[in-house]
Design a protein around this motif. Sequence first.
Motif, PDB file in Angstrom:
ATOM      1  N   ALA A 194       0.797  -1.232   0.000  1.00  0.00           N
ATOM      2  CA  ALA A 194       0.000   0.000   0.000  1.00  0.00           C
ATOM      3  C   ALA A 194       0.826   1.277   0.000  1.00  0.00           C
ATOM      4  O   ALA A 194       0.530   2.210  -0.757  1.00  0.00           O
ATOM      5  N   ALA A 195       1.838   1.363   0.850  1.00  0.00           N
ATOM      6  CA  ALA A 195       2.582   2.619   0.985  1.00  0.00           C
ATOM      7  C   ALA A 195       3.141   3.141  -0.338  1.00  0.00           C
ATOM      8  O   ALA A 195       3.123   4.354  -0.574  1.00  0.00           O
ATOM      9  N   PRO A 196       3.653   2.274  -1.228  1.00  0.00           N
ATOM     10  CA  PRO A 196       4.120   2.809  -2.518  1.00  0.00           C
ATOM     11  C   PRO A 196       3.052   3.587  -3.266  1.00  0.00           C
ATOM     12  O   PRO A 196       3.361   4.565  -3.964  1.00  0.00           O
ATOM     13  N   ASP A 197       1.789   3.191  -3.134  1.00  0.00           N
ATOM     14  CA  ASP A 197       0.694   3.922  -3.787  1.00  0.00           C
ATOM     15  C   ASP A 197       0.605   5.354  -3.280  1.00  0.00           C
ATOM     16  O   ASP A 197       0.421   6.303  -4.050  1.00  0.00           O
ATOM     17  N   PHE A 198       0.706   5.524  -1.974  1.00  0.00           N
ATOM     18  CA  PHE A 198       0.516   6.846  -1.376  1.00  0.00           C
ATOM     19  C   PHE A 198       1.719   7.752  -1.595  1.00  0.00           C
ATOM     20  O   PHE A 198       1.589   8.972  -1.515  1.00  0.00           O
ATOM     21  N   LEU A 199       2.875   7.154  -1.873  1.00  0.00           N
ATOM     22  CA  LEU A 199       4.092   7.953  -2.030  1.00  0.00           C
ATOM     23  C   LEU A 199       4.563   8.028  -3.473  1.00  0.00           C
ATOM     24  O   LEU A 199       5.598   8.635  -3.756  1.00  0.00           O
ATOM     25  N   GLY A 200       3.839   7.395  -4.385  1.00  0.00           N
ATOM     26  CA  GLY A 200       4.156   7.540  -5.801  1.00  0.00           C
ATOM     27  C   GLY A 200       5.265   6.649  -6.303  1.00  0.00           C
ATOM     28  O   GLY A 200       5.933   6.982  -7.293  1.00  0.00           O
ATOM     29  N   PHE A 201       5.463   5.496  -5.667  1.00  0.00           N
ATOM     30  CA  PHE A 201       6.499   4.570  -6.118  1.00  0.00           C
ATOM     31  C   PHE A 201       5.864   3.357  -6.780  1.00  0.00           C
ATOM     32  O   PHE A 201       4.740   2.954  -6.440  1.00  0.00           O
ATOM     33  N   GLU A 202       6.615   2.737  -7.685  1.00  0.00           N
ATOM     34  CA  GLU A 202       6.104   1.562  -8.371  1.00  0.00           C
ATOM     35  C   GLU A 202       6.136   0.328  -7.484  1.00  0.00           C
ATOM     36  O   GLU A 202       5.361  -0.608  -7.682  1.00  0.00           O
ATOM     37  N   SER A 203       7.060   0.303  -6.523  1.00  0.00           N
ATOM     38  CA  SER A 203       7.201  -0.881  -5.677  1.00  0.00           C
ATOM     39  C   SER A 203       7.906  -0.495  -4.391  1.00  0.00           C
ATOM     40  O   SER A 203       8.435   0.616  -4.241  1.00  0.00           O
ATOM     41  N   ALA A 204       7.936  -1.447  -3.451  1.00  0.00           N
ATOM     42  CA  ALA A 204       8.652  -1.223  -2.196  1.00  0.00           C
ATOM     43  C   ALA A 204      10.157  -1.118  -2.436  1.00  0.00           C
ATOM     44  O   ALA A 204      10.864  -0.445  -1.675  1.00  0.00           O
ATOM     45  N   LEU A 205      10.654  -1.770  -3.487  1.00  0.00           N
ATOM     46  CA  LEU A 205      12.087  -1.704  -3.778  1.00  0.00           C
ATOM     47  C   LEU A 205      12.507  -0.284  -4.155  1.00  0.00           C
ATOM     48  O   LEU A 205      13.531   0.221  -3.691  1.00  0.00           O
ATOM     49  N   THR A 206      11.699   0.364  -4.985  1.00  0.00           N
ATOM     50  CA  THR A 206      12.029   1.749  -5.339  1.00  0.00           C
ATOM     51  C   THR A 206      11.769   2.684  -4.169  1.00  0.00           C
ATOM     52  O   THR A 206      12.497   3.652  -3.962  1.00  0.00           O
ATOM     53  N   MET A 207      10.758   2.387  -3.371  1.00  0.00           N
ATOM     54  CA  MET A 207      10.475   3.198  -2.189  1.00  0.00           C
ATOM     55  C   MET A 207      11.618   3.118  -1.180  1.00  0.00           C
ATOM     56  O   MET A 207      11.940   4.090  -0.489  1.00  0.00           O
ATOM     57  N   ALA A 208      12.255   1.949  -1.091  1.00  0.00           N
ATOM     58  CA  ALA A 208      13.328   1.746  -0.114  1.00  0.00           C
ATOM     59  C   ALA A 208      14.534   2.629  -0.385  1.00  0.00           C
ATOM     60  O   ALA A 208      15.312   2.932   0.528  1.00  0.00           O
ATOM     61  N   LYS A 209      14.709   3.064  -1.634  1.00  0.00           N
ATOM     62  CA  LYS A 209      15.845   3.934  -1.945  1.00  0.00           C
ATOM     63  C   LYS A 209      15.713   5.288  -1.250  1.00  0.00           C
ATOM     64  O   LYS A 209      16.708   5.896  -0.853  1.00  0.00           O
ATOM     65  N   LYS A 210      14.483   5.766  -1.103  1.00  0.00           N
ATOM     66  CA  LYS A 210      14.254   7.053  -0.452  1.00  0.00           C
ATOM     67  C   LYS A 210      13.880   6.885   1.013  1.00  0.00           C
ATOM     68  O   LYS A 210      14.171   7.760   1.832  1.00  0.00           O
ATOM     69  N   PHE A 211      13.243   5.773   1.350  1.00  0.00           N
ATOM     70  CA  PHE A 211      12.804   5.539   2.723  1.00  0.00           C
ATOM     71  C   PHE A 211      13.368   4.209   3.239  1.00  0.00           C
ATOM     72  O   PHE A 211      12.604   3.306   3.598  1.00  0.00           O
ATOM     73  N   PRO A 212      14.684   4.068   3.277  1.00  0.00           N
ATOM     74  CA  PRO A 212      15.249   2.769   3.690  1.00  0.00           C
ATOM     75  C   PRO A 212      14.878   2.380   5.119  1.00  0.00           C
ATOM     76  O   PRO A 212      14.610   1.213   5.399  1.00  0.00           O
ATOM     77  N   ARG A 213      14.863   3.361   6.019  1.00  0.00           N
ATOM     78  CA  ARG A 213      14.557   3.042   7.417  1.00  0.00           C
ATOM     79  C   ARG A 213      13.116   2.576   7.567  1.00  0.00           C
ATOM     80  O   ARG A 213      12.820   1.668   8.352  1.00  0.00           O
ATOM     81  N   VAL A 214      12.210   3.183   6.810  1.00  0.00           N
ATOM     82  CA  VAL A 214      10.803   2.803   6.883  1.00  0.00           C
ATOM     83  C   VAL A 214      10.613   1.359   6.429  1.00  0.00           C
ATOM     84  O   VAL A 214       9.932   0.566   7.093  1.00  0.00           O
ATOM     85  N   VAL A 215      11.219   1.001   5.296  1.00  0.00           N
ATOM     86  CA  VAL A 215      11.060  -0.349   4.770  1.00  0.00           C
ATOM     87  C   VAL A 215      11.718  -1.369   5.694  1.00  0.00           C
ATOM     88  O   VAL A 215      11.160  -2.447   5.966  1.00  0.00           O
ATOM     89  N   LYS A 216      12.904  -1.038   6.221  1.00  0.00           N
ATOM     90  CA  LYS A 216      13.570  -1.959   7.147  1.00  0.00           C
ATOM     91  C   LYS A 216      12.728  -2.168   8.402  1.00  0.00           C
ATOM     92  O   LYS A 216      12.638  -3.285   8.926  1.00  0.00           O
ATOM     93  N   ARG A 217      12.128  -1.093   8.896  1.00  0.00           N
ATOM     94  CA  ARG A 217      11.277  -1.212  10.072  1.00  0.00           C
ATOM     95  C   ARG A 217      10.079  -2.122   9.777  1.00  0.00           C
ATOM     96  O   ARG A 217       9.703  -2.963  10.595  1.00  0.00           O
ATOM     97  N   GLY A 218       9.497  -1.971   8.597  1.00  0.00           N
ATOM     98  CA  GLY A 218       8.374  -2.813   8.233  1.00  0.00           C
ATOM     99  C   GLY A 218       8.752  -4.275   8.130  1.00  0.00           C
ATOM    100  O   GLY A 218       8.017  -5.154   8.605  1.00  0.00           O
ATOM    101  N   LEU A 219       9.899  -4.559   7.521  1.00  0.00           N
ATOM    102  CA  LEU A 219      10.346  -5.944   7.401  1.00  0.00           C
ATOM    103  C   LEU A 219      10.679  -6.532   8.764  1.00  0.00           C
ATOM    104  O   LEU A 219      10.453  -7.729   9.010  1.00  0.00           O
ATOM    105  N   LYS A 220      11.200  -5.695   9.667  1.00  0.00           N
ATOM    106  CA  LYS A 220      11.495  -6.152  11.020  1.00  0.00           C
ATOM    107  C   LYS A 220      10.217  -6.559  11.746  1.00  0.00           C
ATOM    108  O   LYS A 220      10.148  -7.617  12.372  1.00  0.00           O
ATOM    109  N   LEU A 221       9.181  -5.724  11.635  1.00  0.00           N
ATOM    110  CA  LEU A 221       7.912  -6.050  12.278  1.00  0.00           C
ATOM    111  C   LEU A 221       7.291  -7.301  11.666  1.00  0.00           C
ATOM    112  O   LEU A 221       6.774  -8.162  12.379  1.00  0.00           O
ATOM    113  N   GLN A 222       7.342  -7.401  10.351  1.00  0.00           N
ATOM    114  CA  GLN A 222       6.800  -8.596   9.708  1.00  0.00           C
ATOM    115  C   GLN A 222       7.526  -9.848  10.185  1.00  0.00           C
ATOM    116  O   GLN A 222       6.905 -10.886  10.445  1.00  0.00           O
ATOM    117  N   SER A 223       8.845  -9.747  10.325  1.00  0.00           N
ATOM    118  CA  SER A 223       9.638 -10.885  10.778  1.00  0.00           C
ATOM    119  C   SER A 223       9.250 -11.310  12.193  1.00  0.00           C
ATOM    120  O   SER A 223       9.187 -12.504  12.501  1.00  0.00           O
TER     121      SER A 223
END
Length: 431
Positions: free
Chosen positions: A117-146
């Motif tokens: 969902a978050a890529p939709d709200f921030l204008g990214f095609e995927s979480a991979l492209t979003m991670a380039k600008k928001f690496p801490r956010v994506v890492k935090r999400g993967l940590k919680l999922q884990s």
Amino acid sequence: MQEQRKVSVRVPVLTRVEGEGALELDIDNGVITNLKFSIFEPPRLFEKLLEGRDFQEVPDITARICGICPVAYQMSAVHAAEMAFGVQISPWTRALRRLLYCGEWIQSHALHIHLLAAPDFLGFESALTMAKKFPRVVKRGLKLQSIGNRIMRVLGGRSVHPVNACAGGFYAAPPLDDMRALQAELLAAQEDAYELVRWVASLPMPADEQRFTSVALSHPDEYPFNTGRLISSDGLDIGIEEYDVHFRECQMAHSTALHALLHGKPYLVGPLARVNLLHEQLPVHLLALLEGSDVQFPSRNMFHSMAARALEIAYSVDEAIRILEAYTPTDQPHVAVTPRAGTGFGCTEAPRGMLWHHYDFNADGTVKTARIVPPTSQNQARIELDLYNSLHAFGLEHDDDALRLRAEQVIRNYDPCISCATHFLRLKVNR
């Protein structure tokens, strides 16, 4: 009258929706005259496969319906068997089932927010492209999922399609050392969960107010996972065995998934429905995380579903810590179950919404008939109505690519698990 222009657009693979489906729009003079959100995956026949199976096989079979929310299918199944056979579970089992559900909510919600969902709200095609600008956010999400996956693995034996749950309790009690390690991991992630709520509430969300009916389980003493009565924002308050009196499933020609209606109308299940109905049962310190944002509950903005998911992650982390603090192993992780002929209902709150099971059992405990109503099929009529309202509000004068992107955002917002009831959205617009 303006001449109707017919345009067909085929969209390539969409990797941020689970399952396979398509959307067709007929637009005439700036008005949608026909809208079909089609699910055309072949029937998986799980209900038929369950016939003749022993009741203890049912939780493991139903878990295979979904790799993201297997616990919900297991729990609805075991509750139905326990109702049919008159089983009373121990407080120890009840607490651990809540903990197992915490794990499923954390992993499923974290996956949806950060990867879908978050890529939709921030204008990214995927979480991979979003991670380039928001690496801490994506890492935090993967940590919680884990962490959510780890809870499911420790309690269920494995994180995907767990095998430790059974009618009467659990086959084995989790080791104390593993549970203490989980507790420490959750305590270390607690602030991450709180930060996630603040971050999601700060995202730019479309203003899209709609009227809809929310439906969820309700329990007087707790925010519900496993047990309760069915309530709605329109005043419904029934036992789960009364589902068929008020809800009706119907087949639509354009979809292999059944549509479910409440008193003849679409309704919403899932995190936004739960938080809308039950926000007063959430701890004050969690609701305070929304202060200063545009997100407040109850909300009629469907795009606030992501904020509701973030709140439920934070709640699940807190609840998991509470349960783990009181955990002690037991040498009786399940009670004896004596099968008999009977009927049982099970209804629990999957991450995506209320999941209802109905079983008729033979005297030897084998399944005579089975019926499963997943949340995505319950939401399908609401999704179609949401698409109709949202696309009109967005503006049908936009080109087909812009309409497709908005339609995908609306559909993804429900986190549909279409193969339970889309990697691929094919949009056809007839103008």
